[in-house]
Design an enzyme around this catalytic site. Structure first.
Site, PDB file in Angstrom:
ATOM      1  N   HIS A  87      31.695  39.619  40.941  1.00  0.00           N
ATOM      2  CA  HIS A  87      30.960  40.866  40.666  1.00  0.00           C
ATOM      3  C   HIS A  87      29.770  40.613  39.738  1.00  0.00           C
ATOM      4  CE1 HIS A  87      34.054  43.608  42.414  1.00  0.00           C
ATOM      5  NE2 HIS A  87      34.858  42.638  42.069  1.00  0.00           N
ATOM      6  N   ASN A 160      37.292  49.336  43.691  1.00  0.00           N
ATOM      7  CA  ASN A 160      36.404  48.822  44.740  1.00  0.00           C
ATOM      8  C   ASN A 160      36.104  49.932  45.742  1.00  0.00           C
ATOM      9  OD1 ASN A 160      36.159  46.189  43.813  1.00  0.00           O
ATOM     10  ND2 ASN A 160      37.780  45.388  45.127  1.00  0.00           N
TER      11      ASN A 160
HETATM   12 FE1  HDE Z   1      38.485  41.967  39.418  1.00  0.00          FE
HETATM   13  N1  HDE Z   1      37.685  40.717  38.009  1.00  0.00           N
HETATM   14  N2  HDE Z   1      40.069  40.716  39.565  1.00  0.00           N
HETATM   15  N3  HDE Z   1      39.245  43.064  40.962  1.00  0.00           N
HETATM   16  N4  HDE Z   1      36.911  43.158  39.340  1.00  0.00           N
HETATM   17  C1  HDE Z   1      36.496  40.909  37.410  1.00  0.00           C
HETATM   18  O1  HDE Z   1      36.155  40.723  35.107  1.00  0.00           O
HETATM   19  C2  HDE Z   1      40.384  39.741  38.695  1.00  0.00           C
HETATM   20  C3  HDE Z   1      40.422  42.860  41.590  1.00  0.00           C
HETATM   21  C4  HDE Z   1      36.736  44.338  39.995  1.00  0.00           C
HETATM   22  O2  HDE Z   1      31.349  45.808  36.963  1.00  0.00           O
HETATM   23  C5  HDE Z   1      36.278  39.953  36.270  1.00  0.00           C
HETATM   24  O3  HDE Z   1      34.593  41.424  33.667  1.00  0.00           O
HETATM   25  C6  HDE Z   1      41.658  39.175  39.022  1.00  0.00           C
HETATM   26  C7  HDE Z   1      40.818  44.025  42.351  1.00  0.00           C
HETATM   27  C8  HDE Z   1      35.476  44.916  39.663  1.00  0.00           C
HETATM   28  O4  HDE Z   1      31.924  44.506  35.296  1.00  0.00           O
HETATM   29  C9  HDE Z   1      37.566  39.137  36.234  1.00  0.00           C
HETATM   30  C10 HDE Z   1      42.074  39.823  40.145  1.00  0.00           C
HETATM   31  C11 HDE Z   1      39.805  44.922  42.166  1.00  0.00           C
HETATM   32  C12 HDE Z   1      34.893  44.027  38.760  1.00  0.00           C
HETATM   33  C13 HDE Z   1      38.350  39.743  37.373  1.00  0.00           C
HETATM   34  C14 HDE Z   1      41.087  40.806  40.466  1.00  0.00           C
HETATM   35  C15 HDE Z   1      38.831  44.312  41.300  1.00  0.00           C
HETATM   36  C16 HDE Z   1      35.824  42.945  38.577  1.00  0.00           C
HETATM   37  C17 HDE Z   1      34.992  39.177  36.338  1.00  0.00           C
HETATM   38  C18 HDE Z   1      43.331  39.561  40.948  1.00  0.00           C
HETATM   39  C19 HDE Z   1      39.665  46.318  42.779  1.00  0.00           C
HETATM   40  C20 HDE Z   1      33.527  44.138  38.131  1.00  0.00           C
HETATM   41  C21 HDE Z   1      34.101  39.767  35.277  1.00  0.00           C
HETATM   42  C22 HDE Z   1      44.479  40.090  40.348  1.00  0.00           C
HETATM   43  C23 HDE Z   1      40.707  47.229  42.398  1.00  0.00           C
HETATM   44  C24 HDE Z   1      33.553  44.984  36.898  1.00  0.00           C
HETATM   45  C25 HDE Z   1      34.925  40.727  34.586  1.00  0.00           C
HETATM   46  C26 HDE Z   1      32.159  45.118  36.332  1.00  0.00           C
HETATM   47  C27 HDE Z   1      35.600  41.873  37.715  1.00  0.00           C
HETATM   48  C28 HDE Z   1      39.591  39.332  37.655  1.00  0.00           C
HETATM   49  C29 HDE Z   1      41.193  41.652  41.594  1.00  0.00           C
HETATM   50  C30 HDE Z   1      37.632  44.997  40.918  1.00  0.00           C
HETATM   51  C31 HDE Z   1      37.412  37.626  36.353  1.00  0.00           C
HETATM   52  C32 HDE Z   1      42.358  38.040  38.287  1.00  0.00           C
HETATM   53  C33 HDE Z   1      42.109  44.217  43.153  1.00  0.00           C
HETATM   54  C34 HDE Z   1      34.883  46.217  40.193  1.00  0.00           C
HETATM   55  O5  HDE Z   1      38.283  39.326  35.045  1.00  0.00           O
END
Ligand code: HDE
Length: 701
Positions: A87, A160
């Site tokens: 993202h 999302n």
């Molecule tokens: Fe994320 N995800 N994610 N994700 N995600 C990040 O956090 C992560 C997942 C989502 O505009 C990171 O600050 C793991 C699902 C959005 O700043 C990080 C897993 C959904 C955004 C991270 C998921 C998301 C992130 C990278 C598996 C939808 C952007 C930078 C369990 C429900 C937020 C940060 C923004 C961002 C980890 C799965 C949505 C690396 C480990 C499911 C919208 O922490």
């Protein structure tokens, strides 16, 4: 010498109600940021010359004592911070969430429960795979992350635009992202899933089938951030004042409907306007066409099984169709202000699924549980230490007294002599909250220590089969084309064949058509058994939506009917649409008081920017090839057309059959304006699809 304005160091730093940096009455911003009209060093020393360095003689070497040179260059050297691992590319906006109060019996969280309570929010939309400089319009999932600055502290709903995820367990996230990001050797392709390692992973790891299908459907290429749904994806637990609990799934429904680009538009936009979505969002807000969503919840009994009619509520690859459990509206989100500074707000905003307020708790979804660890952890590196919660955009808009101390970039100056609890020296301050604190509802936990999940998690195909069966025909065609494109970019034959073996479980016809397009044998197998199709999953339904922020391009020439353009503009702008005049050259067209500003020329205009095209009477007939390309592309992209007077001849000259569906003609502008709005409400002229969709897939034999 003019009087020198001194920076005001005495005023306390504040954040306005919208979370935007505080602007003092005298026009100064937050005094710790840029303030005053005179250039200074970071120490506040006034600088009279920032263009020349200090030298030993005009032709001599630079002196080390030039502190201004060193500070300026050194700060520049450290301007970049690590981009988000996923993202990375995003666009943000401020807004307000207003609760309907209808969730009052479900949760004690005031943000959702208190009728008419207004809560400031910051929202960041994003793509997942591309780096910060990647194109907006690529095929990908979109992030929809909302930070609510509630009266009980910050709540982050990090969702999302798709309701399901590729994996069921957080522990697989590094594998998924390593497979989907560009290859480690050449770092190709940027921001795309059309490559071997992505398809290798998702075909070996079939729980990804459902989310992959959403990406290949039109949901993977949204028309606008303003026209996307948002989903919390996981089940969350809500707790009411009586301590009763339910499980809920959150959904944002856009007022403007759910609409997508065509694949051709997405590809053109990636080159012509890589900032397509962020520009659209900022322009709409600036024009007062404030994007709006309704927040709703599907509510489930919080029982021991945590399932609904066999659908596991802890499995993020599954949804519960809205026809079975309706989405209950609980509030409204309006985005009404653009960020003042991209870096300070959109880049530095840091979301965390673990940021919840009293009345909102987690389910045992193993994906959510793992996320609760990841988000805090990732900010430590990205924002350089533990004090990122003190950045203006991340600061709660309530008092904070957390007893945390020190660390890189400490912004506060703690008073008192203690940073521990209990203490007597500072009178016991801060004291544990006696009321309104975050308490967890007691719930039993038992079981053996195992690495594994329930057998229900093994069903990977029934839900994608339901999703595909729910799509409209035109969306099915686009989905077939998307798979055919993506797999056409894969080098390894065995990966393509493995994907076809997966597709046959979703839909036998889908698999056959993609196989045909790839020139591979049609795989054996049958569509998985699935629930009845869910009409709520289709985008193209015949429903009509408001024209807010829609762009209408008016092709005109030096002799154009200026009065007609003004009539059209008045009608369209009254309905919230925006009109841009396109002419062969820039400047003004018309004469005297009756003129129109040319906002795009045949050189700068491209079809993707417009939702509808109008050719004004008196239009140029010089046959400029660029204008012809614009008209033909827009026609192929199924956009509504209108023309009046001899503007109709321009369409004919460009090879457009003016008798085709969605081509409105009349004697003057007022003949076409109202019908154009009605046609635009349907997003595209779908009746034209069969005439013009250049299918990538020859019909199956
Ligand atoms: Fe994320 N995800 N994610 N994700 N995600 C990040 O956090 C992560 C997942 C989502 O505009 C990171 O600050 C793991 C699902 C959005 O700043 C990080 C897993 C959904 C955004 C991270 C998921 C998301 C992130 C990278 C598996 C939808 C952007 C930078 C369990 C429900 C937020 C940060 C923004 C961002 C980890 C799965 C949505 C690396 C480990 C499911 C919208 O922490």
């Amino acid at each position: 010498m003019p009087p020198v304005q001194q920076p005001d160091q005495s005023a306390p730093a504040q954040v306005s109600a919208t979370g935007a940096p505080f602007v003092a009455a005298d026009g100064d911003r937050d005094p710790r940021a840029q303030s005053g009209d005179v250039l200074t060093s970071p120490q506040g020393v006034r600088i009279p010359d920032t263009d020349h360095s200090l030298k030993a003689g005009r032709r001599g070497p630079i002196l080390l004592e030039d502190f201004h040179l060193r500070e300026k260059i050194s700060h520049f050297d450290h301007e970049r911070i690590p981009e988000r691992a996923v993202h990375a590319r995003g666009a943000g906006a401020h807004g307000v969430f207003t609760s309907y109060g209808t969730a009052g019996d479900l949760t004690r969280a005031g943000v959702l429960a208190e009728k008419d309570l207004e809560t400031p929010v910051f929202v960041r939309f994003s793509t997942v795979l591309g780096s910060r400089g990647a194109a907006d319009s690529v095929r990908d999932t979109r992030g929809f992350a909302v930070k609510f600055y509630t009266q009980e502290g910050n709540w982050d709903l990090v969702g999302n635009n798709m309701p399901v995820f590729f994996i069921q367990e957080a522990i697989k996230f590094p594998d998924l992202i390593h497979a989907a990001k560009p290859s480690p050797d050449r770092e190709i392709p940027s921001a795309q899933s059309a490559h071997d390692s992505f398809w290798d992973f998702v075909s070996l790891h079939t729980e990804a089938t459902h989310h992959t299908l959403w990406n290949m459907s039109d949901r993977g290429i949204p028309r606008s951030y303003r026209m996307m749904e948002g989903f919390g994806v996981h089940s969350f637990r809500l707790v009411n004042a009586a301590g009763e609990t339910v499980l809920v799934q959150f959904k944002w429904t856009p007022k403007l409907g759910v609409h997508s680009l065509t694949w051709e538009e997405a590809q053109i936009a990636a080159g012509v306007d890589p900032d397509f979505h962020r520009r659209d969002l900022a322009d709409a807000i600036e024009a007062g066409a404030f994007p709006e969503w309704e927040l709703g919840v599907q509510v489930f009994e919080d029982n021991e099984e945590q399932t609904f009619q066999g659908i596991d509520l802890l499995d993020s690859t599954k949804i519960v169709p809205e026809e079975l459990v309706p989405v209950q509206p609980i509030g409204r989100l309006v985005l009404n202000a653009n960020p003042t500074n991209y870096f300070a707000e959109t880049e530095q905003v840091a979301f965390n699924t673990a940021h919840v307020v009293p009345g909102i708790e987690f389910s045992n979804d193993p994906l959510l549980q793992g996320r609760n660890f990841s988000y805090q952890d990732t900010q430590l590196t990205r924002l350089g230490g533990p004090n990122w919660t003190q950045l203006p955009i991340n600061r709660p808009q309530v008092s904070v007294n957390d007893n945390h101390r020190d660390g890189f970039m400490q912004q506060g100056i703690p008073t008192g002599r203690t940073g521990y609890h209990p203490n007597s020296i500072d009178g016991g301050s801060p004291a544990p909250a006696e009321q309104g604190g975050y308490t967890n509802v007691p719930r039993p936990v038992s079981g053996e220590v195992v690495r594994g999940v329930d057998a229900s998690f093994d069903d990977h195909f029934s839900q994608p089969a339901m999703f595909y069966a729910s799509l409209s025909d035109v969306e099915k065609t686009h989905t077939i084309e998307a798979y055919t494109f993506e797999l056409g970019k894969v080098y390894e034959q065995s990966i393509k064949e493995r994907v076809l073996g997966v597709l046959v479980n979703i839909d036998a016809d889908l698999a056959a058509q993609v196989a045909e397009g790839l020139g591979l044998p049609v795989p054996e197998g049958a569509t998985a058994e699935h629930l009845a199709p869910s009409p709520a999953l289709a985008q193209v339904t015949g429903e009509s939506f408001p024209a807010d922020g829609r762009q209408v391009g008016v092709v005109a020439g030096p002799d154009a009917d200026i009065a007609g353009i003004a009539t059209l503009r008045a009608a369209l702008e009254a309905a919230g649409a925006q009109v841009k005049v396109i002419a062969p050259r820039g400047g003004l067209i018309g004469t005297g008081a009756s003129t129109e500003v040319v906002e795009r020329t045949n050189v700068t205009a491209r079809s993707i920017e417009f939702d509808a095209i109008v050719v004004a009477g008196g239009a140029p007939k010089d046959g400029d090839i660029k204008a012809v390309v614009l008209l033909q592309e827009a026609f192929r992209q199924l956009k509504p057309f209108a023309a009046w007077g001899d503007g109709v001849d321009v369409l004919t000259a460009a090879g457009i059959d003016t008798g085709s569906p969605g081509v409105l003609t009349g004697a003057d502008a007022s003949d076409v304006a109202a019908d154009l709005l009605t046609t635009m409400g349907l997003h595209r002229v779908w009746e034209r699809a069969d005439l013009v969709t250049a299918s990538a897939v020859p019909p199956a034999a």
